[in-house]
Design an enzyme around this catalytic site. Structure first.
Site, PDB file in Angstrom:
ATOM      1  N   SER A 234       0.925  -1.301  -0.163  1.00 27.58           N
ATOM      2  CA  SER A 234       0.170  -0.150   0.277  1.00 27.58           C
ATOM      3  C   SER A 234       0.974   1.318  -0.003  1.00 27.58           C
ATOM      4  CB  SER A 234      -0.818   0.008   1.075  1.00 27.58           C
ATOM      5  OG  SER A 234      -2.158   0.598   0.966  1.00 27.58           O
ATOM      6  N   LYS A 238       3.992   2.214  -2.627  1.00 28.84           N
ATOM      7  CA  LYS A 238       4.248   3.509  -3.627  1.00 28.84           C
ATOM      8  C   LYS A 238       5.805   3.733  -3.164  1.00 28.84           C
ATOM      9  CE  LYS A 238      -0.133   5.071  -1.861  1.00 28.84           C
ATOM     10  NZ  LYS A 238      -1.196   4.517  -2.411  1.00 28.84           N
ATOM     11  N   TRP A 325     -10.834   0.397  -4.022  1.00 33.47           N
ATOM     12  CA  TRP A 325      -9.818   1.948  -3.796  1.00 33.47           C
ATOM     13  C   TRP A 325      -8.688   2.037  -4.591  1.00 33.47           C
ATOM     14  CZ3 TRP A 325     -11.512   6.628  -2.392  1.00 33.47           C
ATOM     15  CH2 TRP A 325     -10.308   7.423  -1.715  1.00 33.47           C
ATOM     16  N   HIS A 377      -8.038  -5.256   1.302  1.00 35.04           N
ATOM     17  CA  HIS A 377      -6.874  -4.616   1.327  1.00 35.04           C
ATOM     18  C   HIS A 377      -5.917  -5.187   2.247  1.00 35.04           C
ATOM     19  CE1 HIS A 377      -4.090  -1.158   0.343  1.00 35.04           C
ATOM     20  NE2 HIS A 377      -4.284  -1.019   1.808  1.00 35.04           N
TER      21      HIS A 377
HETATM   22  C1  GCU Z   1      -5.313   4.668   2.307  1.00 35.57           C
HETATM   23  C2  GCU Z   1      -4.812   5.607   1.137  1.00 35.57           C
HETATM   24  C3  GCU Z   1      -3.944   4.535  -0.009  1.00 35.57           C
HETATM   25  C4  GCU Z   1      -2.745   3.808   0.865  1.00 35.57           C
HETATM   26  C5  GCU Z   1      -3.482   3.098   2.046  1.00 35.57           C
HETATM   27  C6  GCU Z   1      -2.516   2.247   3.025  1.00 35.57           C
HETATM   28  O1  GCU Z   1      -6.400   3.739   2.043  1.00 35.57           O
HETATM   29  O2  GCU Z   1      -5.853   6.151   0.402  1.00 35.57           O
HETATM   30  O3  GCU Z   1      -3.346   5.492  -0.897  1.00 35.57           O
HETATM   31  O4  GCU Z   1      -2.302   2.841  -0.243  1.00 35.57           O
HETATM   32  O5  GCU Z   1      -4.349   4.085   3.013  1.00 35.57           O
HETATM   33  O6  GCU Z   1      -1.496   2.616   2.750  1.00 35.57           O
HETATM   34  O7  GCU Z   1      -3.081   1.264   3.632  1.00 35.57           O
END
Ligand code: GCU
Length: 396
Positions: A234, A238, A325, A377
């Site tokens: 997540s 990135k 998402w 997720h």
């Molecule tokens: C939030 C955010 C995402 C990210 C996520 C995470 O949902 O909007 O962009 O990837 O957190 O890090 O779990």
């Protein structure tokens, strides 16, 4: 090939989204705008890029600069000194199978120093050198002093399979808080980054932390740092992608459900959008990224250009069906298009022929791989094990 041509040809843009839809995420494929994506193989001056030399000397540097200026911000890499100190603060949870090294990494620049901590397990069995897997962990440090959450970071299984494995908590480099993210490496070592429109932000700082862990691995006599894996889930997925684009020492990069600003194409505006992420997490990306809030179509690049920066090294993405998402289809398309650099420039067997809707199982090619699983997720054992299967195939 037909599909790719279709995507790269120029379609009229749909009218800009209105104020309401900026807030409500779109989950309707019919409302995804037609995509205009920049061609990885045409330079800014219009030169056709076909060779490794032209890719590495011309096009790759253009793309790195654009991601740095418009999306992630810089990762400064200069410093005066780095030192490693083993501290033994925590009981080893797996004394039978692994040695534990808790290591403080101290970096000095301009008379100031910052110390980050990695938690590192080495197999007891065998002499090594061991391949190494680093996870950038963003879960807060466990209050009870525990080093490992096995559901997220399966240390025992990795050790049994012959890997050394380490993690660091993002917050030991830069807190994941909009008001205080600078109170780590940024204000201490790189204060000139503060206030620059493309200055280092939290994702870049976490990537910097991964690089310093690699500095340690390279010096470690029991490690084969050539078989090294950088893993992020997540938000740290990135960070892992941007770190690996900047640091060629990672042989494998695995981004799980990295979504908006990671694997997924921003211009699809599906699920989380650029505006949504920048408003909720203003400390993650370069300030310049705000220029594209609700204006993704103006971005001079998109995330399909990121895997090519890692090529010919291996890159792996995964998605979850219940994680709309993060836009699983946008993640897949980003990799499908991005893998063209590995295939067409570096001659890897990396061409993704299947459309997202036709996927029947993991796609494990020569230097790129993808899977999508049922569920929510999360970074699960199913994700890890499919990634490890991919890795084994590449290593053979
Ligand atoms: C939030 C955010 C995402 C990210 C996520 C995470 O949902 O909007 O962009 O990837 O957190 O890090 O779990």
């Amino acid at each position: 090939m037909k599909k790719l041509l279709l995507i790269f040809s120029v379609f009229p843009l749909l009218s800009p989204i209105n104020g309401m839809s900026q807030i409500l995420a779109n989950y309707d494929e019919d409302k995804v705008p037609a995509l205009i994506l920049s061609d990885p193989f045409v330079s800014e001056k219009g030169r056709l890029i076909q060779s490794i030399t032209d890719w590495e000397k011309i096009r790759r540097s253009e793309i790195v600069r654009l991601f740095q200026d418009k999306v992630y911000g810089q990762i400064p890499s200069d410093f005066e000194a780095i030192s490693f100190e083993k501290v033994n603060e925590t009981a080893n949870p797996y004394p039978e199978i692994a040695d534990l090294e808790e290591v403080n990494i101290t970096v000095k620049r301009n008379g100031k120093s910052h110390t980050m901590r990695i938690n590192f397990f080495l197999p007891k069995d065998g002499k090594g050198p061991f391949p190494v897997i680093l996870l950038i962990n963003y879960l807060p440090k466990y209050a009870d002093g525990t080093l490992v959450d096995e559901a997220f970071w399966p240390v025992q299984e990795l050790i049994r399979r012959g890997f050394a494995t380490a993690s660091f908590h993002a917050e030991t480099v830069a807190p994941d808080i909009a008001e205080t993210f600078q109170d780590g490496v940024i204000s201490t070592l790189y204060p000139e980054q503060i206030g620059q429109a493309n200055g280092m932000k939290a994702l870049g700082a976490w990537g910097w932390g991964a690089m310093r862990a690699m500095d340690y691995f390279e010096k470690h006599s029991k490690l084969d740092s050539k078989i090294s894996v950088l893993v992020g889930h997540s938000r740290t997925g990135k960070a892992a992608l941007w770190a690996s684009a900047n640091d060629p020492r990672w042989a494998f990069t695995y981004a799980n459900e990295s979504g908006c600003g990671g694997a997924a194409l921003s211009k699809r505006k599906f699920g989380e959008t650029v505006g949504a992420i920048n408003r909720r997490f203003p400390h993650w990306f370069a300030d310049n990224f705000n220029q594209y809030n609700e204006k993704e179509e103006d971005l001079p690049i998109d995330q399909h250009l990121l895997p090519g920066l890692i090529a010919p090294r291996s890159v792996y993405y995964s998605s979850a069906k219940g994680d709309q998402w993060a836009d699983p289809k946008g993640e897949y398309l980003g990799l499908q298009l991005g893998s063209r650099v590995a295939a067409e420039i570096y001659g890897k067997k990396a061409a993704f022929d299947q459309g997202f809707e036709d996927l029947e199982g993991p796609v494990h090619l020569e230097s790129v791989g993808y899977h999508i699983r049922e569920g929510k997720h999360d970074l699960t054992w199913e994700d890890w094990s499919l990634f490890l299967e991919f890795m084994e195939k590449v290593e053979k």
